[in-house]
Every structure is written in structure tokens, then in C-alpha cells.
Write an enzyme that holds these catalytic residues in place. Structure first.
Site, PDB file in Angstrom:
ATOM      1  N   GLU A  28      61.061   9.306  44.629  1.00  0.00           N
ATOM      2  CA  GLU A  28      62.212   8.434  44.291  1.00  0.00           C
ATOM      3  C   GLU A  28      62.736   8.317  42.885  1.00  0.00           C
ATOM      4  O   GLU A  28      61.936   8.136  41.831  1.00  0.00           O
ATOM      5  CB  GLU A  28      61.905   6.996  44.440  1.00  0.00           C
ATOM      6  CG  GLU A  28      62.928   6.008  44.400  1.00  0.00           C
ATOM      7  CD  GLU A  28      62.507   4.324  44.595  1.00  0.00           C
ATOM      8  OE1 GLU A  28      63.498   3.629  44.701  1.00  0.00           O
ATOM      9  OE2 GLU A  28      61.205   4.332  44.646  1.00  0.00           O
ATOM     10  N   GLU A  58      66.697  -3.451  49.772  1.00  0.00           N
ATOM     11  CA  GLU A  58      65.970  -3.500  48.523  1.00  0.00           C
ATOM     12  C   GLU A  58      66.709  -4.354  47.288  1.00  0.00           C
ATOM     13  O   GLU A  58      66.919  -3.453  46.285  1.00  0.00           O
ATOM     14  CB  GLU A  58      65.284  -2.330  48.147  1.00  0.00           C
ATOM     15  CG  GLU A  58      64.077  -2.337  47.218  1.00  0.00           C
ATOM     16  CD  GLU A  58      63.306  -1.170  46.796  1.00  0.00           C
ATOM     17  OE1 GLU A  58      62.225  -1.030  46.514  1.00  0.00           O
ATOM     18  OE2 GLU A  58      64.265  -0.394  46.178  1.00  0.00           O
TER      19      GLU A  58
END
Length: 285
Positions: free
Chosen positions: A166, A265
Site C-alpha cells: 500500500e 477506511e
């Protein structure tokens, strides 16, 4: 006489599953103790949850692992994604795997994560790369990262797992900031024979770092995404609280071949955390 008792889970409920979406219970439902959050997510209509590493150490007590697994099973949700231990996040750490002095901790954690994944049917595992350290050269850190990523991928491969990488924003010493940065690491992994690794495309982090998300999606990158997370910017709040065209990007993701869930998120109070899903076009970019 006291007034009516607030029911934040009830207030967040929309009735029915949130098709196509999962919810990150490490950043949402924080009004509740961690082990109560999977059931709260189910009550709010979600079938799938994900977590950052939910323990204080790479190898937690077995009883703590079993309690976490029971909370997932008993709530009736699927654990869709789980982070490897990323170190002490509050102190600025953003992963262990590229730090030679933390490699042993990461490799020990891999075995715990793989066990949880296999028992719960979780197939996605996010590995934060780690900040650059003045104690090592970038080449030394990249070599350590390659070794540890290969070991992580090998540990989850037998049950169909994929390791995710990520890009992050807000961490100046973290070297993966764009999709291209991650794709370069993935090319090294694939060249070394590790195929079960993919980009975690957090559209918030990519946008904040100046990556051209619309161009990525238009260029066919969506089909290469292993997982997607969203939050609005600025602020990392729910869609509609910032300026990102998240509704359009989600549509472009689907049109571009992304078949996974989109994980929520972002930071929001539970009472209205999912109001945008009732009218996803309202005020969203």
C-alpha cells in the site's frame, strides 16, 4: 428522569447488506471495544470486515488470538483483509518488513497472520513496507523487504492468500507513495517468482500524494488492484465530506475490471458513518 438511551449501531443500520463494501473496524466503530466491532458491523448491514493488526505485539498470546477469531465467527461476518504487524503506529512506525533489525519480528508475525487467515478464510493481507531508516541504505532495506515479502507470500499461498502493498500519505519517510512505486516493487517480486502479491489502492492516500487516480483508472490499472480502500480528502472522512469524486471513481473501478469489495477506511462517528450509502450520489465529489 433520564432521556432515551442512544443506540449508535441502530442509528447506523440501513437494513440489509452493504453489497460491494467492507468496513475497516480499526478506524470505524471505535466507540466500541475492538471485539464488539464485528457484531456492530454486522448490525449495520456489512457482511465483511477488515482490521489493521489488532494486537500489541507481533506474536500475541494464543488466548488473545482465539478471542479475536471468536468475535469474527460469532458475529457472522467474514474477515476480508488483515494487516501484518506494522509496529507502533502511534509512534510513527509504518511497517517492519524493510527494516533488517525488525525482520525477525515480521517473519514471526507472518506465521500468526497466516494461521488466522487460514482458520477464518481471510485471503488478503496488507504488508506496510516500513519507513526509510538512516541506519541502512535504501538498497539494504529493499533487499530485506523483498526477502520478507516473499516469505509472507509463501506462507499465505497454500490457502489462496494474496499479500498487498500500500502507498501511504502523511508519512514522509515511507518510500511507497504512488501506485507506480508499488508496481515497481511488485515487478521485483514477480521477477523473483512470487505471483500472489498485488497493489492495495487506497484512493485517499493516492490522491493526497498527488497520484492521478482518474488516469490510473482510465489506463486500465483497476484490473490489477488487489484491494481498494476509500476515504474523502481533505480530512479522511466519509464520502461527501471532502472533494474527491469517489462515486465516479468507484464506478470507474467496476467498469475497469475490479471485482473485489471497496473497503470503507475513513474516520466518522458511528451515528452517521454510513449515511452517504443511503444516497451515494449526494454530495460525493
Amino acid at each position: 428522569m433520564s432521556g432515551p438511551v442512544s443506540d449508535p449501531v441502530g442509528d447506523a443500520r440501513a437494513g440489509g447488506a452493504r453489497t460491494g463494501y467492507s468496513v475497516n473496524c480499526s478506524i470505524l466503530f471505535t466507540e466500541l471495544p475492538l471485539l464488539q466491532r464485528p457484531a456492530a458491523a454486522r448490525a449495520a448491514g456489512f457482511d465483511t470486515v477488515e482490521f489493521w493488526w489488532p494486537f500489541a505485539e507481533p506474536v500475541p498470546p494464543e488466548a488473545d488470538v482465539r478471542a479475536f477469531e471468536a468475535a469474527i465467527r460469532d458475529s457472522g461476518v467474514q474477515l476480508g483483509a488483515l494487516n501484518f504487524d506494522a509496529g507502533t503506529m502511534d509512534a510513527g512506525e509504518r511497517g517492519l518488513l524493510s527494516l533488517p533489525h525488525r525482520g525477525a519480528d515480521f517473519r514471526a508475525n507472518v506465521q500468526v497472520v497466516a494461521g488466522i487467515g487460514e482458520r477464518l478464510g481471510c485471503l488478503l493481507f496488507n504488508a506496510l513496507y516500513g519507513n526509510r531508516s538512516p541506519e541502512y541504505s535504501p538498497a539494504e532495506q529493499d533487499a530485506e523487504a523483498l526477502r520478507n515479502l516473499r516469505e509472507a507470500a509463501a506462507a499465505v499461498a497454500p490457502f489462496g492468500g494474496t499479500v498487498l502493498l500500500e502507498p501511504l500519505s502523511g508519512a514522509p519517510d515511507y518510500p511507497l507513495k504512488t501506485a507506480a512505486d508499488v508496481f515497481a516493487v511488485l515487478a521485483d517480486l514477480h521477477g523473483a517468482g512470487t505471483d500472489n502479491a498485488a497493489l492495495l489502492a487506497d484512493l485517499y492516500h493516492l490522491a493526497v500524494n498527488g497520484d492521478d487516480v482518474a488516469a490510473l483508472l482510465a489506463g486500465g490499472a483497476a484490473a490489477r488492484f488487489g484491494h481498494v480502500q476509500i476515504a474523502d480528502a481533505p480530512g479522511r472522512g466519509a464520502p461527501g465530506t471532502g472533494q474527491l469524486p469517489l462515486t465516479q471513481w468507484i464506478s470507474d473501478l467496476r467498469a475497469g475490471g475490479y471485482r473485489g469489495e471497496v473497503s470503507l477506511e475513513y474516520r466518522a462517528p458511528l451515528r452517521n458513518a454510513f449515511a452517504w450509502l443511503e444516497d451515494p450520489g449526494a454530495g460525493v465529489g
